[in-house]
Scaffold this motif. Structure first.
Motif, mmCIF file in Angstrom:
data_model
loop_
_atom_site.group_PDB
_atom_site.id
_atom_site.type_symbol
_atom_site.label_atom_id
_atom_site.label_comp_id
_atom_site.label_asym_id
_atom_site.label_seq_id
_atom_site.Cartn_x
_atom_site.Cartn_y
_atom_site.Cartn_z
ATOM 1 N N GLY A 71 -32.706 22.613 53.976
ATOM 2 C CA GLY A 71 -33.598 23.489 53.219
ATOM 3 C C GLY A 71 -35.019 23.429 53.733
ATOM 4 O O GLY A 71 -35.295 22.833 54.791
ATOM 5 N N GLY A 72 -35.906 24.048 52.978
ATOM 6 C CA GLY A 72 -37.305 24.109 53.379
ATOM 7 C C GLY A 72 -37.986 22.739 53.360
ATOM 8 O O GLY A 72 -38.801 22.429 54.226
ATOM 9 N N THR A 73 -37.656 21.936 52.391
ATOM 10 C CA THR A 73 -38.288 20.624 52.261
ATOM 11 C C THR A 73 -38.014 19.772 53.497
ATOM 12 O O THR A 73 -38.935 19.218 54.109
ATOM 13 C CB THR A 73 -37.764 19.920 50.994
ATOM 14 O OG1 THR A 73 -38.140 20.703 49.856
ATOM 15 C CG2 THR A 73 -38.332 18.522 50.856
ATOM 16 N N ASN A 76 -39.768 21.200 56.596
ATOM 17 C CA ASN A 76 -41.209 20.921 56.596
ATOM 18 C C ASN A 76 -41.480 19.471 56.981
ATOM 19 O O ASN A 76 -42.370 19.182 57.775
ATOM 20 C CB ASN A 76 -41.822 21.210 55.217
ATOM 21 C CG ASN A 76 -42.140 22.689 55.025
ATOM 22 O OD1 ASN A 76 -42.217 23.449 55.995
ATOM 23 N ND2 ASN A 76 -42.321 23.098 53.787
ATOM 24 N N HIS A 102 -47.216 23.675 49.911
ATOM 25 C CA HIS A 102 -46.106 23.204 49.073
ATOM 26 C C HIS A 102 -46.073 21.674 49.087
ATOM 27 O O HIS A 102 -46.511 21.052 50.054
ATOM 28 C CB HIS A 102 -44.802 23.749 49.666
ATOM 29 C CG HIS A 102 -43.605 23.548 48.798
ATOM 30 N ND1 HIS A 102 -42.745 22.479 48.966
ATOM 31 C CD2 HIS A 102 -43.119 24.269 47.759
ATOM 32 C CE1 HIS A 102 -41.774 22.565 48.070
ATOM 33 N NE2 HIS A 102 -41.978 23.643 47.322
ATOM 34 N N SER A 104 -43.770 19.697 49.670
ATOM 35 C CA SER A 104 -42.994 19.122 50.780
ATOM 36 C C SER A 104 -43.862 18.938 52.024
ATOM 37 O O SER A 104 -43.521 18.170 52.918
ATOM 38 C CB SER A 104 -41.776 19.993 51.098
ATOM 39 O OG SER A 104 -42.173 21.320 51.379
ATOM 40 N N ASN A 153 -46.614 30.132 47.570
ATOM 41 C CA ASN A 153 -45.510 30.305 46.639
ATOM 42 C C ASN A 153 -45.953 30.562 45.200
ATOM 43 O O ASN A 153 -45.190 31.067 44.402
ATOM 44 C CB ASN A 153 -44.562 29.102 46.677
ATOM 45 C CG ASN A 153 -45.283 27.785 46.643
ATOM 46 O OD1 ASN A 153 -46.188 27.521 47.442
ATOM 47 N ND2 ASN A 153 -44.910 26.952 45.706
ATOM 48 N N GLN A 181 -41.765 31.379 51.889
ATOM 49 C CA GLN A 181 -41.926 32.542 50.994
ATOM 50 C C GLN A 181 -41.973 33.857 51.774
ATOM 51 O O GLN A 181 -41.862 34.920 51.188
ATOM 52 C CB GLN A 181 -43.212 32.402 50.167
ATOM 53 C CG GLN A 181 -43.147 31.334 49.092
ATOM 54 C CD GLN A 181 -42.218 31.692 47.946
ATOM 55 O OE1 GLN A 181 -42.082 32.860 47.578
ATOM 56 N NE2 GLN A 181 -41.572 30.697 47.372
ATOM 57 N N SER A 201 -36.143 28.931 54.333
ATOM 58 C CA SER A 201 -35.130 28.405 53.417
ATOM 59 C C SER A 201 -34.317 29.553 52.834
ATOM 60 O O SER A 201 -34.880 30.510 52.297
ATOM 61 C CB SER A 201 -35.818 27.627 52.290
ATOM 62 O OG SER A 201 -34.870 27.225 51.331
ATOM 63 N N HIS A 203 -32.364 30.108 50.220
ATOM 64 C CA HIS A 203 -32.275 30.525 48.810
ATOM 65 C C HIS A 203 -33.488 31.312 48.337
ATOM 66 O O HIS A 203 -33.505 31.847 47.231
ATOM 67 C CB HIS A 203 -31.984 29.333 47.889
ATOM 68 C CG HIS A 203 -33.133 28.411 47.630
ATOM 69 N ND1 HIS A 203 -33.858 28.470 46.464
ATOM 70 C CD2 HIS A 203 -33.648 27.397 48.347
ATOM 71 C CE1 HIS A 203 -34.787 27.512 46.489
ATOM 72 N NE2 HIS A 203 -34.678 26.855 47.626
#
Ligand SMILES: *Cc1c(COP(=O)(O)O)cnc(C)c1O
Length: 397
Positions: A71-73, A76, A102, A104, A153, A181, A201, A203
């Motif tokens: 994912g994005g976290t 990053n 963010h 993350s 975000n 985003q 990411s 989702h």
């Protein structure tokens, strides 16, 4: 989910039909391990290869420059570690980022500070759009990495990524962009943007949760967060989430293909919503009105608690957010709203409605009515609001 108005697309989006359909074969019959040499494994491997090629086309990069992550976290975290570990970063211990990234990014930078790195977080102008000049001025001899998000975000403001990328390239500093985003909503051509690393990411653009990607320009040496079976060309160990990767590629292709039409429709709905909510007295829009994501609406309403407003909206069937979902549940004011200079008291009375092309005009009008009514009811009950009405306290807005 029935009879609800979903306006929390910055937190997550509905899985698209095409993403689901791209996933199903890998959840049913094509369950081989992509590292296996037999035909079942190779079928899964092909699924990953095709997804990588489709995504590379949209990013205008080579498929070898894309690593799939959880994912994005994770992407990053890995981007920042890669940036500071690259050989050209050696002995350079200074990182430039911004105060409204963010968590993350911000929390990973905090960790690096504990390991001897120095971090400069740029102040955020009141409209939420960084000036390229700020980046230019913050870069030092010992700067190894700049990390700045594409679109925020919470307040949706879009950053001048290309201009920042040019500055970084000119100064010989690696540039990472958290485009979580933006991907699916704005162009993400990595050459056009002049980025060295980019995060997305699934989702957030109608793909499945728990899968993302990190683009790393050829020639930069990856630093790894995980050690193990050397999947993803040794950059990200662990058996690949084949179905999710296929779903992400389908979702990104669909979003990129419909991007302009979706943007236009969504921006019209957003403007209707902003105009409607602007009629609430003692309210203010957060973030630049033009340089913002087509689906983002974020307001501060004086004299109310954002969390209480959310409860009233939820009771009326409207899913929204106050501050970021990550800090929901805690009463801490949003670091983003504080960063653009909102006083703490105002920042705690914020509301984010993140819409998309699936919302209707009727839904927008219903949101305007419910928010207007709820803000008025909450103010009626508030003793602090009473103090303002009677002149014992000054209005902030
Ligand atoms: C959601 C989000 C992330 C985190 O992505 P996950 O896939 O949920 O880990 C990172 N950056 C931004 C800007 C986000 O909106």
């Amino acid at each position: 989910m029935r009879d609800i108005i979903y306006a929390d697309n910055a937190a997550t989006t509905k899985l698209s039909r095409s993403a689901l359909e791209a996933m199903l074969p890998y959840l049913r019959e094509e369950y081989g391990n992509p590292s296996s040499l037999h035909s079942a494994g190779q079928a899964a491997r092909r699924g990953i290869d095709e997804a990588r090629q489709a995504i590379a086309k949209i990013l205008n990069c080579s498929s070898q420059e894309i690593t799939f992550t959880s994912g994005g976290t994770e992407a990053n975290n890995q981007a920042i570690l890669t940036g500071v570990s690259d050989r050209r970063s050696k002995a350079r211990k200074h990182i430039v980022s911004t105060a409204f990234e963010h968590h993350s990014v911000l929390h990973y930078l905090k960790k690096l500070e504990g390991e001897g790195y120095e971090v400069t977080l740029l102040d955020i102008p009141a409209d939420g759009v960084i000036e390229p000049r700020q980046v230019e001025e913050a870069i030092r001899e010992d700067t190894c990495l700049v990390s700045i998000m594409y679109a925020n975000n919470e307040i949706g403001s879009i950053q001048p990524i290309r201009e920042i990328g040019e500055i970084c390239r000119h100064r010989g500093v690696l540039f990472h962009c958290d485009a979580v985003q933006a991907a699916g909503y704005l162009p993400v051509d990595v050459d056009e943007l002049q980025v060295d690393m980019l995060t997305a990411s699934a989702h957030k653009f109608h793909g499945p949760k728990g899968v993302g990607l990190l683009y790393v320009r050829r020639g930069i040496h990856h630093a790894n967060l995980l050690e193990g079976g050397a999947q993803e060309r040794g950059h990200r160990s662990g058996t690949e989430n084949v179905a999710a990767i296929a779903g992400m590629a389908a979702a990104l292709q669909e979003a990129a293909g419909d991007r302009e039409a979706n943007r236009e429709k969504t921006a019209q709905l957003r403007d209707r919503l902003i105009d409607g909510l602007s009629n609430i007295p003692h309210s203010i829009l957060n973030g630049n009105r033009e340089k913002r994501l087509a689906g983002n609406v974020n307001f501060c309403f004086e004299g109310i608690e954002g969390e209480t407003l959310l409860l009233l909206l939820d009771r009326a069937g409207i899913c929204a957010s106050s501050g970021s979902a990550c800090s929901a549940g805690s009463l801490e004011a949003s670091h983003v709203l504080l960063a653009i200079g909102r006083p703490r008291e105002l920042a705690s009375g914020s509301l984010r409605l993140s819409i998309n092309e699936d919302n209707s005009e009727e839904e927008i009008d219903r949101m305007i009515d419910v928010v207007t009514d709820s803000v008025a009811r909450l103010r009626e009950r508030s003793s602090m609001w009473h103090d303002r009405l009677t002149g014992r306290r000054e209005y902030l807005l």
